[in-house]
Design an enzyme around this catalytic site. Structure first.
Site, PDB file in Angstrom:
ATOM      1  CG  ASP A  39     -24.468  16.263  16.424  1.00 47.37           C
ATOM      2  OD1 ASP A  39     -24.291  17.301  15.973  1.00 47.37           O
ATOM      3  OD2 ASP A  39     -25.682  16.054  16.678  1.00 47.37           O
ATOM      4  CG  HIS A 245      -7.286  -1.619  -2.855  1.00 48.55           C
ATOM      5  ND1 HIS A 245      -6.963  -0.338  -3.502  1.00 48.55           N
ATOM      6  CD2 HIS A 245      -6.181  -2.252  -2.758  1.00 48.55           C
ATOM      7  CE1 HIS A 245      -5.591  -0.405  -3.446  1.00 48.55           C
ATOM      8  NE2 HIS A 245      -5.002  -1.428  -3.032  1.00 48.55           N
ATOM      9  CD  GLU A 386       1.977  -5.303  -2.253  1.00 50.06           C
ATOM     10  OE1 GLU A 386       0.719  -5.494  -2.373  1.00 50.06           O
ATOM     11  OE2 GLU A 386       2.204  -3.863  -1.643  1.00 50.06           O
TER      12      GLU A 386
HETATM   13  N1  GLY Z   1      -2.663  -3.201   1.449  1.00 48.63           N
HETATM   14  C1  GLY Z   1      -2.474  -2.347   0.385  1.00 48.63           C
HETATM   15  C2  GLY Z   1      -1.234  -2.718  -0.319  1.00 48.63           C
HETATM   16  O1  GLY Z   1      -0.858  -3.882  -0.112  1.00 48.63           O
HETATM   17  O2  GLY Z   1      -0.601  -1.990  -1.001  1.00 48.63           O
HETATM   18 MN    MN Z   2      -1.294  -4.996   1.636  1.00 49.49          MN
HETATM   19 MN    MN Z   3       1.101  -3.124   0.239  1.00 52.41          MN
END
Ligand code: GLY
Ligand code: MN
Ligand code: MN
Length: 439
Positions: A39, A245, A386
């Site tokens: 629910d 992750h 990144e």
């Molecule tokens: N936060 C997931 C990535 O940096 O790809």
């Molecule tokens: Mn990220």
């Molecule tokens: Mn990312």
């Protein structure tokens, strides 16, 4: 619902209509609620494609777009949950088919109960169907039934589309290029996320827990208008920073460890995606400094490759060259630069890509290759940059490097002559981070 969004959606539907072959119809399903346990449901998030084209915020809806005069004056239609007093007491208010056309600029709306008959009638006579087969199971089954209705109609009284195209090819190409409206929302999402990272840096202290930093971030998002994160927040201290992750976020923060935070707010559907890595106690150790500076150098060097005509491959090659040279200098790799790059030895410590498209989805849609070649950057594309280095406790290296996981992630938009960083408000030099945390 902002009228600016609705105007954008109307414009997007018009572009899609123009890009589809003549006499085509597109069907786009909304997301459904997903059960969490008895629910109760997970927080609802609208399907990104459906949101992009409709702005309609409810579950269990379908959008239909045609570029044919077959449907008379109807070029866009919506099927949505009907008004229902009892259901609305339990599950929340509904817009309903009566109000939807004026509020969402569609030509007509129908109650969802009419979907099978309605879609059968709308598809009848169109030559081409644009649909995302395999994206949403219940819609695949519905579409099979609709097509069977058309094909099996007595005495061939109805005509099913003879071609089915994957709508994602057209739609995701559109989504890859952000309008000024989208970039302004992404700028705000980035700003909220930057401030949240700063708040977490200031809050960090030995003895607190990773989830305290997560809570600080989420509190800041919500207090500044972003109700949810764009993805599960990662707060990894020490060796946890080496789990790409990691989302458990439940370890106590230890003296002399780094903490890696990868967190971004979702604002009006758009994601920010920022990573910063900083010392729990506010001061980098010498080995942490050395690896951190290397990741930062790699990121800054790769930035020069973000401009129209360049590619992720060119930017990534630049970052890899800087990282590999630095790893050799620090003794984490040995031998010749070219051989190490050729053998991809850096992958022990940098095992993911340099970045990805960013938009309504954190890993946003859009092809990375065109006709087999690396896609060239163009103005309006938004992406992350990144680089990272991850030396886990199990790595076979000098112990001083172990348990150090570093990523530095920013969001950029490609401009006419280069790039603009959306996320440069969060400090990332060693001196700036130490200064911020000392104060
Ligand atoms: N936060 C997931 C990535 O940096 O790809
Ligand atoms: Mn990220
Ligand atoms: Mn990312």
């Amino acid at each position: 619902m902002s009228s600016e969004l609705i105007k954008e959606c109307t414009k997007r539907r018009q572009i899609l209509r123009e890009r589809m072959l003549p006499n085509s119809i597109a069907v786009i399903p909304a997301a459904n609620m997903v059960t969490r346990s008895n629910d109760t449901e997970f927080p609802f998030r609208q399907d990104s494609d459906f949101h992009y084209l409709s702005g309609f915020p409810e579950a269990d809806a379908y959008l239909v777009i045609s570029n044919s005069p077959l449907m008379g004056d109807v070029f866009s239609a919506l099927f949505c949950l009907p008004k229902d007093e009892l259901a609305e007491i339990w599950q929340g208010r509904r817009i309903g088919a009566e109000a939807a056309p004026a509020d969402y600029e569609v030509d007509i709306a129908h109650p969802l109960d009419d979907i099978l008959v309605g879609l059968t009638s709308y598809l009848n006579g169109h030559e081409n169907l644009y649909f995302a087969r395999g994206h949403h199971g219940p819609s695949d089954a519905l579409m099979d039934e609709v097509l069977a209705n058309l094909r099996n109609a007595p005495k061939q009284s109805k005509i099913a589309p003879s071609c089915e195209f994957d709508i994602r090819l057209l739609l995701h190409e559109m989504r890859l290029f952000k309008s000024d409206f989208e970039i302004s929302i992404m700028r705000q999402a980035a700003e909220i996320s930057c401030d949240a990272h700063i708040a977490a840096m200031k809050y960090s202290e030995v003895g607190k827990n990773e989830f305290h930093l997560e809570a600080t971030i989420h509190h800041h998002f919500a207090m500044h208008g972003a109700k949810s994160p764009a993805y599960s927040t990662i707060v990894g201290s020490g060796d946890n920073g080496c789990i790409l992750h990691y989302t458990e976020n439940n370890c106590e923060l230890q003296d002399n460890n780094l903490v890696l935070i990868d967190a971004g707010a979702e604002l009006q559907g758009y994601a920010a995606d920022i990573t910063r890595t900083f010392p729990v106690n506010g001061r980098f150790s010498e080995p942490q400094k050395a690896l951190y500076q290397l990741v930062l150098d790699a990121q800054l060097a790769s930035f020069a490759m973000f401009k129209p005509g360049s590619t992720f491959k060119a930017a990534s090659d630049k970052a890899i060259e800087v990282l590999t040279r630095g790893l050799i200098e620090l003794g984490l790799l040995s031998g010749d630069l070219e051989d190490n790059i050729e053998q991809q030895n850096y992958r022990q410590f940098f095992m993911h890509g340099l970045g990805h498209w960013l938009g309504l989805d954190v890993h946003d849609v859009g092809n990375y290759k065109v006709a087999g070649a690396d896609r060239e950057f163009e103005p309006g594309m938004v992406m992350t940059v990144e680089p990272g280095l991850y030396v886990s406790e199990t790595a076979e290296v000098d112990p001083k490097w172990k348990g150090i996981g570093i990523r530095i992630e920013d969001n950029i938009v490609i401009t006419e002559d280069g790039y603009e960083v959306l996320t440069d408000k969060v400090p990332k030099t060693i001196a700036d981070i130490e200064n911020l945390m000392a104060n």
